[in-house]
Motif scaffolding. Structure first.
Motif, PDB file in Angstrom:
ATOM      1  N   PHE A   1       0.827  -1.206   0.000  1.00 61.98           N
ATOM      2  CA  PHE A   1       0.000   0.000   0.000  1.00 61.98           C
ATOM      3  C   PHE A   1       0.861   1.256   0.000  1.00 61.98           C
ATOM      4  O   PHE A   1       0.519   2.258  -0.634  1.00 61.98           O
ATOM      5  N   ASP A   2       1.986   1.207   0.718  1.00 60.19           N
ATOM      6  CA  ASP A   2       2.893   2.355   0.726  1.00 60.19           C
ATOM      7  C   ASP A   2       3.499   2.583  -0.661  1.00 60.19           C
ATOM      8  O   ASP A   2       3.660   3.724  -1.095  1.00 60.19           O
ATOM      9  N   VAL A   3       3.825   1.491  -1.338  1.00 59.94           N
ATOM     10  CA  VAL A   3       4.359   1.602  -2.701  1.00 59.94           C
ATOM     11  C   VAL A   3       3.315   2.209  -3.631  1.00 59.94           C
ATOM     12  O   VAL A   3       3.612   3.093  -4.450  1.00 59.94           O
ATOM     13  N   MET A   4       2.076   1.763  -3.512  1.00 54.83           N
ATOM     14  CA  MET A   4       0.994   2.293  -4.335  1.00 54.83           C
ATOM     15  C   MET A   4       0.777   3.780  -4.058  1.00 54.83           C
ATOM     16  O   MET A   4       0.472   4.559  -4.961  1.00 54.83           O
ATOM     17  N   ALA A   5       0.970   4.168  -2.788  1.00 56.95           N
ATOM     18  CA  ALA A   5       0.752   5.568  -2.406  1.00 56.95           C
ATOM     19  C   ALA A   5       1.764   6.496  -3.058  1.00 56.95           C
ATOM     20  O   ALA A   5       1.499   7.687  -3.242  1.00 56.95           O
ATOM     21  N   GLN A   6       2.929   5.955  -3.405  1.00 55.39           N
ATOM     22  CA  GLN A   6       3.994   6.792  -3.965  1.00 55.39           C
ATOM     23  C   GLN A   6       3.907   6.945  -5.488  1.00 55.39           C
ATOM     24  O   GLN A   6       4.682   7.709  -6.070  1.00 55.39           O
TER      25      GLN A   6
END
Length: 369
Positions: free
Chosen positions: A94-99
């Motif tokens: 999810f953190d990767v998607m947020a970036q």
């Protein structure tokens, strides 16, 4: 007299013999059926644990359980170590998607004759039913907070209290054992351009979903200080952002974070905001959907940006002072800290900082008001 009894005795013996044979036959049939069922059970277990398709289903069921208050039960499907790894993996993903950088390819050239209507469309898919609410003017959307010190508020109550046209549940909140009082938000809360709540201060990046002063949807991981600089007006914390620049980030059904009730927010290229509400956990009516299911629906509807909001038992859609969907909790609508509400005159809506003056670090979210 003796001769008269002998035929009766023989007839009784013959009857006894005829009755024993069916019993032995029934036992043989029962043993055969038991053996077949046992073999089928072994085959099913082998398929469930040893084949790719069975493993996919097993992980889907585990992900579904992870989204409920009985997360610990998932260990019986995939083991405790794999459960921990799975949860950590989702958080990292999810953190990767947020970036993923958003080009904000949205036309916000709104005129004085902008469409102010709010429409609701029924949707359905394999095993689920729900709704899409279209808000053609994104500036009609406001974040509204609970009006009760120490206690969340139901979305229906928020709508009635503020005179809103409609509303859905908003961001996440501290929820010990899934029995929280709904007062302490997770992350941040912004309304009318003011930072009402900042759980980790102004410089810790946090996942947010919101709208800026121009009506542009904002989703991803930002510092609260950045949100103010960007002109964000309405925002809550949740994740993940799963559509960026018109492309879906959820790769397949297996990565769809299980089957559950869902609330999601999206924006079309013409600026229209879409709120998707999917009912779930109700066999015979609607089981729920994965994020991949919601992503497919929103891409078909023309979404260029989309993000997940608090779902599960919190999922609710209210319009014209009525609950439109069927919330999954048997206790009815949950008490929540925030909601996205729709207003004819959003600038006239006053949202007070209900958390001002309260030391939220010491607030016990498990106690009712």
């Amino acid at each position: 007299m003796k001769r008269d009894l002998e035929p009766n005795i023989k007839r009784n013996l013959n009857r006894t013999k005829t009755f024993k044979a069916p019993k032995r036959k029934k036992k043989r049939v029962f043993r055969s059926l038991f053996s077949i069922l046992f073999i089928l059970m072994l085959v099913a277990v082998g398929w469930f644990y040893l084949t790719p398709s069975g493993t996919n289903l097993r992980y889907m069921l585990a992900d579904t359980i992870i989204t409920t208050k009985h997360r610990y039960l998932a260990k019986y499907l995939i083991g405790q170590s794999e459960l921990d790894r799975r949860v950590a993996s989702y958080s990292k993903e999810f953190d990767v998607m947020a970036q993923v950088k958003d080009k904000h390819n949205v036309n916000l050239n709104l005129s004085a004759t902008v469409n102010k209507s709010v429409e609701i469309e029924s949707i359905s898919g394999p095993g689920f039913k729900g709704y899409i609410m279209y808000v053609h003017d994104p500036k009609m959307v406001r974040v509204v907070t609970t009006n009760n010190v120490g206690q969340g508020e139901q979305v229906l109550s928020m709508v009635k209290r503020t005179g809103a046209i409609a509303g859905v549940n908003g961001g996440g909140f501290d929820d010990p054992n899934w029995n929280g009082n709904g007062f302490k938000p997770a992350g941040i809360v912004m309304s009318g351009g003011e930072m009402l709540y900042k759980g980790s201060g102004m410089n810790a990046p946090i996942n947010v979903v919101g709208i800026d002063r121009n009506g542009l949807m904002v989703a991803g991981k930002y510092k609260p200080s950045e949100l103010l600089d960007m002109g964000v007006r309405e925002a809550v914390t949740f994740q993940p952002k799963f559509i960026v620049n018109g492309k879906g980030l959820v790769r397949n059904e297996a990565d769809g974070w299980g089957i559950a009730p869902r609330t999601c927010m999206a924006q079309k290229k013409d600026g229209t905001i879409m709120f998707v509400v999917i009912d779930g956990r109700q066999p015979g009516y609607s089981i729920g959907a994965t994020l991949y299911d919601v992503q497919k629906i929103l891409l078909e509807k023309g979404a260029v940006t989309a993000a997940n909001l608090d779902g599960g038992s919190s999922t609710v859609l209210v319009k014209d002072d009525k609950v439109i969907n069927q919330p999954s909790s048997r206790y009815g609508m949950r008490y929540l800290p925030t909601a996205f509400l729709i207003f004819d005159h959003p600038d006239q809506v006053a949202v007070n900082n209900i958390w001002q003056g309260i030391d939220m670090k010491n607030f016990d979210s498990s106690k009712k008001k």
